[in-house]
Design an enzyme around this catalytic site. Structure first.
Site, PDB file in Angstrom:
ATOM      1  N   ASP A  16       0.823  -1.207   0.000  1.00  0.00           N
ATOM      2  CA  ASP A  16       0.000   0.000   0.000  1.00  0.00           C
ATOM      3  C   ASP A  16       0.858   1.259   0.000  1.00  0.00           C
ATOM      4  O   ASP A  16       1.473   1.593   1.009  1.00  0.00           O
ATOM      5  CB  ASP A  16      -0.906  -0.037   1.237  1.00  0.00           C
ATOM      6  CG  ASP A  16      -1.795   1.186   1.367  1.00  0.00           C
ATOM      7  OD1 ASP A  16      -2.058   1.832   0.330  1.00  0.00           O
ATOM      8  OD2 ASP A  16      -2.223   1.487   2.493  1.00  0.00           O
TER       9      ASP A  16
ATOM     10  N   ASP B 186      -2.015   5.895  -5.094  1.00  0.00           N
ATOM     11  CA  ASP B 186      -2.299   4.969  -3.990  1.00  0.00           C
ATOM     12  C   ASP B 186      -2.634   3.571  -4.504  1.00  0.00           C
ATOM     13  O   ASP B 186      -3.728   3.326  -4.997  1.00  0.00           O
ATOM     14  CB  ASP B 186      -3.469   5.531  -3.167  1.00  0.00           C
ATOM     15  CG  ASP B 186      -3.727   4.754  -1.889  1.00  0.00           C
ATOM     16  OD1 ASP B 186      -3.153   3.668  -1.716  1.00  0.00           O
ATOM     17  OD2 ASP B 186      -4.509   5.242  -1.053  1.00  0.00           O
TER      18      ASP B 186
END
Length: 396
Positions: free
Chosen positions: A94, A281
């Site tokens: 992430d 992201d």
């Protein structure tokens, strides 16, 4: 000439060997699983998408605690190991967070999410070092909590020594019960790391595990082919992209935050006028932005709202939908209707969902756009810590 060729081939071999490859699998998101079961994710989780990004940015260099996003729409995960010998875990890599955490063997018997996933057992590792510092990340109305431990983290062929990570003994909400992944490996900057823990990639850099302090993501958007994608540590792989990378500098070293010059929906709607900030992201499936602007975008593509904050279009209109463009660093990146519309099957029927969702992130962190997997799947993305920049190239 022969010696020159030998040197060239040796350099190429060194480059390939220096790349650490982590295959990524694509899974059905938690949101889709809950929807398929007739549940509304928002009802079950009592959560807010913006929690993760609702941060303050102090003038000092002190770490800013972050709050965990809900990972409802995360779609890609890979495998790591913790301990000696390595205990396997599946994690979301992430770029929108900075901590590594996995479930602990010491979690409560009432923690269903923990019971259904792999659990770290320090007693089975010869390289475990006790730390014990309390670890908590706010998550909606509750918090994911536990304590810090130190051990060897194995990613591909890399062994990262003395990595601090969270042993989670409490995981709130239904999200992690339905999750196909065990934990999260954050790849953002140290500034948003809880407890000031050095992120995994920072330790990779300090331990000089890769020749170049960069990593890159290939996310395969074709659901019928394998692999789901690949994370490469230490470089990029031309087999995944065409042309050259276009780079843009990171504007705030917390998330991988960049400046977007403008956006447009065909020639009928302009967004992000005067420029706006965006986060790249990998832990978010969709593209999100301020709700007022996204609502205008949905109207421009003929999308109508569903009850969960999602929007749907008539599948017959997808080929004729307007191109949506993003201008970043003077370079125009486009998404066609086929690329920003997500086809999902529910109760035997195919639905065409918009890949955009409204998300209002308050100041001082926001407002922000978030370029998630809908964008990264079309543009092979490299994250460069040496030069603090992000690069995009057209994915093959």
């Amino acid at each position: 000439m022969k010696m020159l060729l030998l040197c060239v081939f040796s350099a190429l071999a060194l480059t390939n060997d220096a790349l650490v490859r982590i295959p990524l699998k694509k899974f059905r998101s938690i949101r889709r699983q809950l929807t398929d079961s007739g549940k509304r994710a928002e009802e079950l989780l009592a959560d807010h998408h913006s929690l993760k990004y609702n941060l303050s940015f102090p003038a000092s260099n002190a770490p800013t605690p972050e709050t965990l996003k809900n990972y409802l729409d995360a779609q890609y995960y890979g495998e790591i190991g913790l301990g000696t010998p390595p205990q396997p875990f599946t994690v979301v890599f992430d770029t929108g967070s900075s901590n590594l955490w996995v479930p602990s063997i010491h979690c409560s018997l009432l923690d269903i999410a923990c019971l259904l996933h792999h659990k770290y057992n320090s007693g089975k590792s010869s390289t475990y070092v006790k730390n014990g510092t309390a670890f908590a990340i706010q998550y909606g109305s509750g918090s994911l909590s536990g304590y810090l431990s130190q051990d060897t983290c194995t990613i591909g062929d890399l062994a990262i020594d003395s990595q601090l990570f969270g042993e989670a003994i409490k995981q709130p909400g239904v999200a992690f019960i339905a999750a196909k992944f065990d934990g999260i490996l954050g790849m953002a900057y140290p500034r948003i790391s809880v407890d000031g823990v050095a992120p995994v990639f920072d330790n990779i850099m300090s331990q000089k595990k890769v020749e170049q302090n960069v990593f890159s993501f290939y996310l395969n958007r074709n659901p019928d082919t394998e692999p789901g994608g690949e994370l490469l540590l230490g470089g990029t792989d031309p087999k995944y992209y065409t042309g050259d990378f276009n780079y843009v500098n990171v504007t705030r070293q917390a998330y991988w935050q960049i400046r977007v010059d403008s956006m447009a929906v065909g020639d009928q709607l302009s967004l992000c006028t005067g420029g706006c900030e965006a986060i790249v992201d990998s832990g978010t499936s969709l593209i999100t932005g301020p709700s007022v602007e996204v609502k205008a975008l949905q109207k421009a593509i003929g999308a109508f709202p569903l009850i969960q904050g999602e929007y749907m279009v008539n599948c017959d209109t997808v080929p004729s939908l307007p191109v949506i463009s993003f201008t970043v660093g003077g370079q125009v990146y486009t998404l066609t209707g086929e690329q920003y519309i997500l086809k999902v099957t529910q109760a035997g029927k195919t639905m065409c969902l918009s890949g955009f969702m409204g998300l209002d992130i308050p100041a001082p962190a926001g407002p922000l756009w978030i370029l998630g997997d809908v964008f990264m799947g079309q543009y092979y993305t490299v994250f460069d810590r040496d030069a603090n920049r992000v690069g995009f190239a057209k994915a093959k």
